[in-house]
Design a protein around this motif. Structure first.
Motif, PDB file in Angstrom:
ATOM      1  N   TYR A   6      17.792  58.292  48.315  1.00 11.07           N
ATOM      2  CA  TYR A   6      19.142  58.851  48.353  1.00 11.07           C
ATOM      3  C   TYR A   6      19.116  60.349  48.663  1.00 11.07           C
ATOM      4  CZ  TYR A   6      20.741  54.503  46.092  1.00 11.07           C
ATOM      5  OH  TYR A   6      21.027  53.188  45.799  1.00 11.07           O
ATOM      6  N   VAL A   7      18.193  61.065  48.034  1.00 12.25           N
ATOM      7  CA  VAL A   7      18.088  62.512  48.255  1.00 12.25           C
ATOM      8  C   VAL A   7      17.700  62.802  49.704  1.00 12.25           C
ATOM      9  CG1 VAL A   7      16.758  64.589  47.687  1.00 12.25           C
ATOM     10  CG2 VAL A   7      17.573  63.097  45.861  1.00 12.25           C
ATOM     11  N   THR A   8      16.767  62.029  50.229  1.00  6.79           N
ATOM     12  CA  THR A   8      16.331  62.211  51.615  1.00  6.79           C
ATOM     13  C   THR A   8      17.481  61.981  52.592  1.00  6.79           C
ATOM     14  OG1 THR A   8      14.067  61.527  51.093  1.00  6.79           O
ATOM     15  CG2 THR A   8      14.739  61.378  53.391  1.00  6.79           C
ATOM     16  N   ALA A   9      18.289  60.956  52.314  1.00  9.73           N
ATOM     17  CA  ALA A   9      19.425  60.640  53.182  1.00  9.73           C
ATOM     18  C   ALA A   9      20.456  61.760  53.202  1.00  9.73           C
ATOM     19  CB  ALA A   9      20.082  59.337  52.722  1.00  9.73           C
ATOM     20  N   GLN A  10      20.560  62.490  52.101  1.00  5.78           N
ATOM     21  CA  GLN A  10      21.515  63.601  52.020  1.00  5.78           C
ATOM     22  C   GLN A  10      20.992  64.848  52.707  1.00  5.78           C
ATOM     23  OE1 GLN A  10      22.294  64.013  47.825  1.00  5.78           O
ATOM     24  NE2 GLN A  10      23.318  62.025  47.666  1.00  5.78           N
ATOM     25  N   GLY A  11      19.696  64.878  52.954  1.00  6.14           N
ATOM     26  CA  GLY A  11      19.087  66.023  53.629  1.00  6.14           C
ATOM     27  C   GLY A  11      18.479  67.009  52.651  1.00  6.14           C
TER      28      GLY A  11
END
Length: 330
Positions: free
Chosen positions: A93-98
């Motif tokens: 999830y954190v990676t998807a948010q950038g």
């Protein structure tokens, strides 16, 4: 005079030993760890703390319980903690948010779902078909427990959106209270709550989501990529201590493990803790080593995709760092 000299010498030696002990204590590297909840599911962690495995590795672990994966991850991102113990899906999830500082999973603690299906009434010959038409009190949407739960339901031919009334808007901390108050025919619960309910006659365990969903990196230790690079020795020491605790839990009886971790569950009878530890051990929930392998990672993303919660597919090498775990496993 000779005995005075000997006495003086012994005093000097004693003072030196005390001084060295004080120095060693002062040299312990402090590590702030945030766990997403307090659970017998995390038994190896408490064994490492109680048996002094972290101290043996030169670490002083400050453990905090931060309810909820989102709050735990926020604490990690804001440097409120150094290491988070939380579901691996949060790193995706954190990676998807950038992010410019990726969250790395570096040591696995549990390898199956840790929840159980609890029915309001006793069901001697339970069948998953019996959930159809029922009111099912599930876990928070987007969290690993809920996703694994839905994965298992679909595996048994149950569409969570059509075949039952799914309630998943209740805060994690209040789910058990809601069920005890009369909400739902079935509920998805972690231990020790599931066993406590069974003991008190509030509900009855009829199935395990852990045995049904397969191996997953259900709960892992993670840290910022920058932290693992700057504090690589600390990360290695932490993982070494964890591996010792994992070996201990595998080799010792559930009764011995229960005695050791009881200080973390003061309001729970040690016999009940033993029951829960044995249940998790028997279904292989505790990871035998800290290595998060690629097959588990892919199974995690399959479960997330099935639940419609996978924001983007992330390569194993991007968010999993096995350097420390492989060294510890040796």
């Amino acid at each position: 005079m000779r005995w005075l000299k000997k006495g003086f010498l012994f005093s000097v030696i004693a003072l030196l030993l005390l001084s060295l002990t004080a120095c060693n204590t002062g040299e312990l590297q402090k590590v702030k760890v945030g766990e997403v909840t307090r659970s017998i599911f995390y038994a190896p962690q408490y064994v490492a703390l109680e048996k002094g495995f972290f101290e043996d590795e030169g670490l002083s672990v400050d453990l905090q319980t931060i309810a909820g994966g989102d709050k735990t991850m926020t604490a990690l991102l804001s440097d409120g903690i150094d290491i988070a113990l939380v579901g691996s899906e949060t790193s995706i999830y954190v990676t998807a948010q950038g992010t410019n500082d990726p969250i790395q999973n570096f040591a696995q603690l549990t390898q199956t779902d840790g929840t159980f299906l609890v029915a309001r009434e006793k069901m001697e010959n339970f069948s998953w078909e019996e959930l159809k038409g029922s009111v099912f009190l599930g876990q928070r949407k987007g969290g690993m427990p809920q996703m694994a739960g839905e994965f298992v339901l679909k595996k048994h031919g149950i569409d969570p959106s059509k075949d039952l009334t799914l309630i998943q808007n209740i805060d994690f901390a209040n789910i058990s209270t809601a069920f005890a108050s009369g909400t739902g025919d079935f509920v998805q619960l972690f231990e020790p709550t599931a066993s406590v309910f069974e003991k008190e006659g509030k509900g009855y365990i009829v199935a395990s989501f852990g045995t049904e969903s397969g191996h997953l990196p259900y709960t892992s230790y993670m840290a910022k990529d920058s932290y693992l690079k700057e504090q690589d020795k600390t990360a290695q020491s932490f993982t070494n201590a964890l591996k010792r605790a994992q070996d201990f839990v595998q080799e010792k009886s559930a009764a011995e493990v229960a005695e050791i971790i009881q200080p973390y569950f003061e309001n729970i009878d040690v016999a009940l803790i033993e029951t829960v530890v044995e249940r998790y051990k028997s279904q292989g929930s505790y990871a035998t080593d800290p290595i998060l392998d690629e097959e588990e990672w892919e199974n995690l993303q399959a479960v997330m995709e099935e639940a419609g919660e996978l924001p983007q597919r992330v390569e194993y090498e991007e968010l999993v760092n096995t350097t420390f775990a492989k060294k510890a496993a040796k």
